[in-house]
Design an enzyme around this catalytic site. Structure first.
Site, mmCIF file in Angstrom:
data_model
loop_
_atom_site.group_PDB
_atom_site.id
_atom_site.type_symbol
_atom_site.label_atom_id
_atom_site.label_comp_id
_atom_site.label_asym_id
_atom_site.label_seq_id
_atom_site.Cartn_x
_atom_site.Cartn_y
_atom_site.Cartn_z
ATOM 1 N N ASP A 1 0.823 -1.227 0.000
ATOM 2 C CA ASP A 1 0.000 0.000 0.000
ATOM 3 C C ASP A 1 0.849 1.265 0.000
ATOM 4 O OD1 ASP A 1 0.685 -0.293 2.738
ATOM 5 O OD2 ASP A 1 -1.362 0.054 3.475
ATOM 6 N N SER B 1 -13.136 3.853 27.297
ATOM 7 C CA SER B 1 -13.065 2.570 26.597
ATOM 8 C C SER B 1 -13.138 1.454 27.624
ATOM 9 C CB SER B 1 -11.752 2.466 25.821
ATOM 10 O OG SER B 1 -11.425 1.112 25.621
ATOM 11 N N GLY C 1 -3.033 -7.670 14.901
ATOM 12 C CA GLY C 1 -2.858 -7.376 13.483
ATOM 13 C C GLY C 1 -4.159 -7.394 12.703
ATOM 14 N N ASP D 1 -5.672 -0.357 5.659
ATOM 15 C CA ASP D 1 -6.540 -0.767 6.757
ATOM 16 C C ASP D 1 -7.784 0.111 6.840
ATOM 17 O OD1 ASP D 1 -4.504 -2.519 7.151
ATOM 18 O OD2 ASP D 1 -3.705 -1.544 8.938
HETATM 19 C C1 GAF Z 1 -0.177 -2.537 8.472
HETATM 20 C C2 GAF Z 1 -0.366 -1.143 7.907
HETATM 21 F F1 GAF Z 1 -1.200 -0.411 8.711
HETATM 22 C C3 GAF Z 1 -0.918 -1.163 6.487
HETATM 23 O O1 GAF Z 1 -0.970 0.137 5.969
HETATM 24 C C4 GAF Z 1 -0.098 -2.096 5.589
HETATM 25 O O2 GAF Z 1 1.100 -1.485 5.211
HETATM 26 C C5 GAF Z 1 0.147 -3.440 6.275
HETATM 27 O O3 GAF Z 1 0.642 -3.289 7.593
HETATM 28 C C6 GAF Z 1 1.098 -4.296 5.494
HETATM 29 O O4 GAF Z 1 0.519 -4.651 4.281
HETATM 30 O O5 GAF Z 1 -1.409 -3.163 8.633
#
Ligand code: GAF
Length: 392
Positions: free
Chosen positions: A46, A77, A134, A182
């Site tokens: 990305d 929270s 993650g 994300d």
């Molecule tokens: C993390 C980052 F937040 C995303 O932007 C992306 O780079 C990912 O790692 C790896 O693909 O989730």
């Protein structure tokens, strides 16, 4: 941990409401929900202006919120007993609010920096998206808060611009140099689809990802591996890609394709060569996966997922022993493909499996973990879900 006052077994939305009532002694004006995500394929592409193919998860973060007449922001929270309160000064300067509340202050900051008159608000957050696995719990809270503030303030901000703003909150306020994947998945995801995103143009295409129809499932395996130096290593990978693009005289590694790869690699040192090879081949794997999904050949994407994992392990060097063990065990137990998903150095693995074999594959991974003395993994089968939404 769940909110006091929310009976066991209640939903995440109930917990947010109960937390709001208990903390503020009033009813919320509304509730907004944003999902976590997994990335089917396209890792560390990305921020290289490349391609990604994530999907939104059925696990969600819910924000219950109401306007605050004093123009300040208070956020509670269920992860933390103490609410965090801040005003325009703290929201105006990155770093003034830290910890989990920085994601909230960061959204206020990004909206204000974009010229919006952000309403003060009281917020209560509950989440089923595990933190530190993650699965983008950070993008989920950013996006749910963003949606709440846009609605409460009647802000003129089309949803197409939300991912970039949420990303800015994370990059410039929280200080994490992430790409736009994300936030895009969490905001623009659609049930039954994977989101094909061109991170340079921000063009999207919803790609039907009919697991049910194909008798398949995506098994998500939480490696439970401690994140080892994840932030520093992520930033180092990003820098290395940017340096490589500069050496090659291109705007971003997106501008190198598989046909031009060998010529490009000849101009780089050993380590950079491996990093570039990952990014360039990974972009191609995303395009190939999209082509297979468009043709309805879901099962056939398996080898691409596994090749992506090998590339992350050998070339980008972002996997850890728990993650590699999970992938190997899933494949040995009959998965069509398996790969780490997300930034790396821990986090989750996804495996494409026959729906009826999901439990067997999960058990095989758990057994492989036990043999190596690792903390038992978490496992969950998921279907692609919808993006951020107002609940009521
Ligand atoms: C993390 C980052 F937040 C995303 O932007 C992306 O780079 C990912 O790692 C790896 O693909 O989730």
């Amino acid at each position: 941990m769940s909110a006091e006052g929310a009976p066991a077994g209640t939903t995440v939305a109930d917990r947010a409401t109960a937390g709001f009532r208990q903390r503020y002694g009033a009813e919320p004006a509304g509730r907004w929900a944003a999902p976590g995500r997994v990335n089917l394929i396209g890792e560390h592409t990305d921020y290289n202006d490349g391609f990604v193919l994530p999907f939104a998860l059925p696990l969600r973060t819910v924000v219950a919120a109401a306007p605050a007449p004093d123009g300040r922001w208070t956020v509670w929270s269920e992860l933390d007993d103490e609410p965090v309160e801040f005003g325009a000064a703290e929201a105006g300067e990155p770093g003034r609010v830290d910890g989990w509340a920085a994601y909230v202050a960061g959204v206020v900051w990004a909206l204000r920096a974009d010229g919006h008159d952000v309403p003060g608000a009281r917020l209560a957050v509950a989440s089923d998206v595990p933190v530190g696995s993650g699965l983008s719990s950070s993008a989920a809270i950013e996006s749910a808060v963003l949606a709440a503030l846009v609605d409460l303030g009647g802000l003129d901000l089309p949803a197409g611009r939300w991912p970039r703003l949420a990303q800015r909150a994370e990059n410039d306020y929280v200080g994490a140099p992430t790409g736009i994947m994300d936030q895009s998945a969490v905001i623009r995801g659609r049930a039954g689809h994977a989101l094909f995103l061109d991170c340079r143009t921000e063009e999207i295409e919803q790609i039907p990802f009919d697991l049910d129809g194909a008798g398949l499932a995506v098994l998500v395996i939480d490696s439970r591996a401690p994140h080892r130096h994840a932030d520093g290593e992520y930033a180092a990978r990003r820098k290395s890609c940017e340096r490589a693009a500069a050496t090659l005289g291109v705007t971003a590694l997106r501008d190198v394709d598989v046909a031009g790869l060998d010529a490009a690699l000849n101009r780089l040192d050993d380590e950079t060569r491996r990093r570039v090879r990952h990014v360039v081949t990974e972009n191609q794997r995303v395009l190939d996966t999209v082509a297979l999904l468009r043709a309805g050949r879901v099962r056939d994407t398996g080898p691409l997922l596994t090749a992506s994992h090998a590339s992350m392990r050998d070339d980008f060097e972002i996997t850890v022993p728990e993650i590699d063990t999970a992938v190997e065990a899933a494949l040995a137990a009959g998965a069509y493909g398996a790969r780490m998903t997300g930034g790396g150095f821990g986090g989750c693995v996804l495996a494409l499996v026959d729906a009826e074999a999901a439990d067997t594959v999960a058990a095989a991974v758990t057994e492989a973990y036990a043999e190596r003395g690792f903390t038992a993994p978490g496992t969950l089968t998921v279907l692609p879900a919808g993006g951020v939404t107002r609940l009521d």
